[in-house]
Design a protein around this motif. Structure first.
Motif, PDB file in Angstrom:
ATOM      1  N   GLN A 176       0.822  -1.206   0.000  1.00 39.95           N
ATOM      2  CA  GLN A 176       0.000   0.000   0.000  1.00 39.95           C
ATOM      3  C   GLN A 176       0.863   1.267   0.000  1.00 39.95           C
ATOM      4  OE1 GLN A 176      -3.632   0.243   2.334  1.00 39.95           O
ATOM      5  NE2 GLN A 176      -3.353  -1.873   3.037  1.00 39.95           N
ATOM      6  N   GLU A 177       1.882   1.285   0.872  1.00 37.36           N
ATOM      7  CA  GLU A 177       2.756   2.455   0.948  1.00 37.36           C
ATOM      8  C   GLU A 177       3.487   2.688  -0.376  1.00 37.36           C
ATOM      9  OE1 GLU A 177       3.923   1.955   5.707  1.00 37.36           O
ATOM     10  OE2 GLU A 177       5.369   1.493   4.129  1.00 37.36           O
ATOM     11  N   GLY A 178       4.041   1.604  -0.917  1.00 34.06           N
ATOM     12  CA  GLY A 178       4.783   1.718  -2.164  1.00 34.06           C
ATOM     13  C   GLY A 178       3.888   2.098  -3.331  1.00 34.06           C
ATOM     14  N   TYR A 179       2.687   1.497  -3.360  1.00 31.47           N
ATOM     15  CA  TYR A 179       1.762   1.773  -4.451  1.00 31.47           C
ATOM     16  C   TYR A 179       1.354   3.243  -4.440  1.00 31.47           C
ATOM     17  CZ  TYR A 179      -2.272   1.287  -7.549  1.00 31.47           C
ATOM     18  OH  TYR A 179      -3.167   1.411  -8.592  1.00 31.47           O
ATOM     19  N   ARG A 180       1.032   3.772  -3.241  1.00 29.84           N
ATOM     20  CA  ARG A 180       0.624   5.167  -3.156  1.00 29.84           C
ATOM     21  C   ARG A 180       1.790   6.108  -3.512  1.00 29.84           C
ATOM     22  NH1 ARG A 180      -3.343   8.089  -4.280  1.00 29.84           N
ATOM     23  NH2 ARG A 180      -4.645   6.455  -3.319  1.00 29.84           N
ATOM     24  N   THR A 181       2.979   5.770  -3.088  1.00 35.24           N
ATOM     25  CA  THR A 181       4.142   6.605  -3.417  1.00 35.24           C
ATOM     26  C   THR A 181       4.338   6.694  -4.927  1.00 35.24           C
ATOM     27  OG1 THR A 181       5.227   5.973  -1.346  1.00 35.24           O
ATOM     28  CG2 THR A 181       6.618   6.917  -3.052  1.00 35.24           C
ATOM     29  N   LEU A 182       4.211   5.558  -5.618  1.00 28.44           N
ATOM     30  CA  LEU A 182       4.353   5.569  -7.074  1.00 28.44           C
ATOM     31  C   LEU A 182       3.237   6.362  -7.738  1.00 28.44           C
ATOM     32  CD1 LEU A 182       5.519   1.938  -7.949  1.00 28.44           C
ATOM     33  CD2 LEU A 182       6.833   4.050  -8.097  1.00 28.44           C
TER      34      LEU A 182
END
Length: 712
Positions: A598-604
């Motif tokens: 979730q964190e990585g997806y939102r950052t991208l």
């Protein structure tokens, strides 16, 4: 004929290095203090007729600074000429002086300056027995610079760049081992002064432009006066007679003016009134001192230049720095043109840092246009504009190795296609890598923008202070540039920083996926496969090369950044990326989820929303000293910089302690205790592991600790 090789042994900041040159235009690149000026001076000592006196008066400051003691050592400056003309007169000169004896016309020859102890000192050294250290030191203690001599030799067969050859001739001072011989045929035969190569070649030196106005005011260095003097010898003496007569008439007319004679009379009367007849001068005149000799008349000429279209022409001191420097360069180039007309056997033009105060476009134009078919040109520069348009095959790069400097040839061992690829990459930005102490090659804009900021926030030092250039390749084609860093080419550390693109979210097909999500999953699968192949190829590429290493983000830079516990920095950018309250709430929830997918997806998503480069700029503004550098970037920095000195580590720890104090003044007592330990560390009283432990007590779990752990 051109210089193909220059070898320097124990000369100034060069212990033992060789530069390679080609016909035409050559560039020597290096940071300040790397020895660019010393190289041009070395060439001039051999080939500039104006430097003959200096060549015979070297002193102890000319010895390499890395020598523990200069006494007994030799300075060797050797040039190799290639493509020597088959003209009979030229062949005769080199057969008498600098060539190896061989059948048929020669095409290559050497010419050497050797500064060595005189024969009586060499005899004393030759008589020493092995390991007779005490007597050796006694001999060396008595040696002064007056015990040295300068000789010029040709026909040398010795490879002076080979340290074993140097020891066989000069001796091994550590082992106190010296040859019983004092003369060595392999250094070549002595060249008598009347056969000096300097008398047969044309060399023009254009020094670095520091104070052009002062150069024009000095009759010895004024380039305009030099040009006029060179032409004055061609002027028919008869044509100067009418001018000289006119000057004499003008002087007489000025002297006979009533006002001039009146002042003269008043001076005489005043002297007599003040000192009396006995002590007054016998005669006194006021005369016009306009010269009537051609050379002196030329000294009165001044150059006037107009920089704008308003019609005004000013003297040199009225010009802009760039304008004055361009005029100076122009006159020196014209001087070189006049020199070439003297039909020397070879023409050399040495230009020291032509970029001073000159606009970038002019720099590139100058380098592109200053080229002569019958001359070899050697530039020194630290301009990225000039290095961008330099032919990488004709470049020598200077680098520092501890207390001495070395020269590297970046194209050595590369085929034509590889050289072409490198040339395409070396634009004005990426050519920075030629000047750097070490290099980080990165994939894209985000790394180029944020890596320097991360280093500054965590270490308190800029990448420039560390001597690291962060070069954006803008692709994953690292090999095209990284191939430069090799034992045969540039011996500087280069860290390749790239992504493995490992999948961090579910990519199983789902009938409920939108078309964009389905496409994202397919791209993620393809990127992961490409990342795995890239790792195999790069690992193979860097294997066994001490100057290269590769450092991988497990996923991508943005994902690994948030995975390093930098969520709060990203949270602070949300309101700059999104305006919708619902989207902001979703983003906050995902970044605080504790789940990488979730964190990585939102950052991208945020990076894609703004564009990775713009998002990196937004994010950079939100970073503070508490930011965590992802492990792979940290390792890349440590590899590129290599050894961190004690003073540098102390600066970093002082910075971290200051940051903590500003954030939490209540930590004053702990920091005061640490400050005492830090002072002891600076003095060398405690070790790096000890200061690390002391800092951990004062500042637990600080972002600097992983760096300290890997420095030990």
């Amino acid at each position: 004929m051109h210089i193909s090789k220059l070898t320097l042994v124990n000369y100034r900041n060069f212990k033992n290095t060789t530069l390679s040159f080609k016909r035409g235009v050559n560039t020597i690149i290096g940071e300040n203090g790397s020895g660019k000026s010393n190289i041009l001076r070395a060439i001039r000592l051999l080939l500039d007729d104006n430097m003959v006196r200096a060549a015979h008066h070297l002193d102890d400051s000319d010895f390499c600074r890395s020598l523990e003691r200069w006494q007994g050592h030799w300075i060797i400056i050797s040039v190799e000429f290639d493509e020597i003309s088959s003209d009979e007169a030229v062949q005769a000169l080199f057969l008498q002086t600098t060539a190896m004896l061989e059948d048929g016309p020669l095409s290559r020859a050497t010419y050497n300056l050797i500064f060595r102890p005189k024969k009586e000192i060499r005899l004393k050294l030759a008589k020493l027995g092995d390991f007779d250290v005490d007597e050796l030191e006694e001999i060396r203690d008595a040696i002064t610079i007056d015990d040295y001599e300068t000789i010029f030799t040709g026909r040398s067969s010795a490879d002076f760049s080979d340290e074993s050859v140097y020891e066989s001739i000069v001796g091994d001072f550590d082992m106190c081992c010296f040859s019983s011989e004092t003369e060595f045929p392999e250094i070549g035969s002595r060249v008598p002064g009347f056969l000096s190569v300097t008398k047969e070649v044309s060399l023009t030196f254009i020094q670095a432009l520091r104070d052009v106005v002062a150069e024009f005011h000095n009759n010895r260095t004024n380039p305009l006066l030099t040009l006029l003097k060179s032409k004055s010898g061609d002027i028919d003496a008869g044509s100067m007679l009418p001018i000289a007569e006119m000057v004499r008439d003008l002087n007489t007319s000025i002297e006979s003016l009533d006002d001039v004679q009146s002042v003269r009379q008043h001076i005489r009367e005043t002297i007599k009134d003040a000192a009396g007849e006995t002590y007054s001068p016998a005669s006194l005149s006021i005369k016009s001192d306009l010269p009537n000799e051609a050379e002196k008349l030329f000294q009165s000429l001044r150059l006037f230049v107009g920089e704008s279209d308003d019609g005004y022409e000013g003297t040199i001191h009225e010009l802009s720095l760039g304008g004055a420097n361009l005029i100076y360069l122009t006159l020196k180039l014209l001087e070189f043109k006049y020199q070439r007309e003297k039909l020397a056997i070879a023409n050399f033009l040495l230009i020291e840092e032509p970029e001073a105060h000159i606009h970038n476009h002019i720099q590139k134009t100058l380098f592109d246009r200053i080229s002569y078919n019958d001359a070899q040109i050697i530039y020194t520069t630290h301009s990225t504009q000039i290095s961008e348009v330099s032919n990488v095959s004709n470049v020598n790069i200077l680098g520092r190795q501890g207390s001495f400097c070395e020269a590297y040839q970046p194209a050595t061992g590369l085929d034509a296609s590889q050289v072409v690829s490198i040339q395409r990459y070396l634009d004005a930005v990426r050519s920075n890598l030629l000047f750097a102490k070490s290099v980080l090659l990165v994939e894209g804009d985000a790394e180029e923008i944020l890596v320097p900021v991360l280093v500054k926030k965590v270490l308190g030092l800029s990448v420039d202070e560390l001597g690291i250039s962060v070069i954006n390749i803008r692709s994953t084609g690292f090999k095209n540039v990284a191939i430069l860093f090799h034992d045969m080419r540039i011996r500087k550390r280069c860290a390749i920083v790239t992504d493995l693109d490992t999948i961090f979210f579910g990519v199983e097909p789902d009938s409920n996926d939108s078309s964009s999500m389905a496409a994202r999953k397919l791209r993620a699968i393809g990127s992961q496969e490409s990342g795995a192949v890239r790792k195999i190829n790069l690992d193979k590429f860097v294997a066994g090369n001490p100057w290269l290493d590769t450092f991988y983000a497990t996923h991508t830079f943005e994902v690994d950044f948030v995975a390093a516990n930098n969520q709060e920095a990203l949270v602070r950018t949300i309101h700059k990326v999104y305006k919708s309250p619902q989207t902001i709430a979703e983003a906050l929830e995902q970044l605080h989820s504790g789940e990488l997918h979730q964190e990585g997806y939102r950052t991208l998503l945020m990076a894609e929303q703004e564009g990775k480069g713009w998002f990196a700029i937004l994010l950079a503004n939100e970073l503070d000293h508490q930011v965590v550098i992802p492990a792979y970037i940290r390792k890349a920095i440590l590899f590129a910089h290599s050894h961190f000195s004690r003073p540098l580590i102390a600066r970093i720890l002082q910075y971290r302690a200051t940051c903590l104090f500003h954030a939490d003044p209540s930590a004053h007592t702990r920091l005061a205790i640490f400050e005492d330990k830090l002072n002891r560390f600076r003095q060398g009283e405690i070790t790096l592991p000890e200061i690390r432990a002391a800092f951990a007590l004062a500042v637990p779990y600080d972002a600097i600790d992983p760096f300290l752990a890997e420095m030990i």
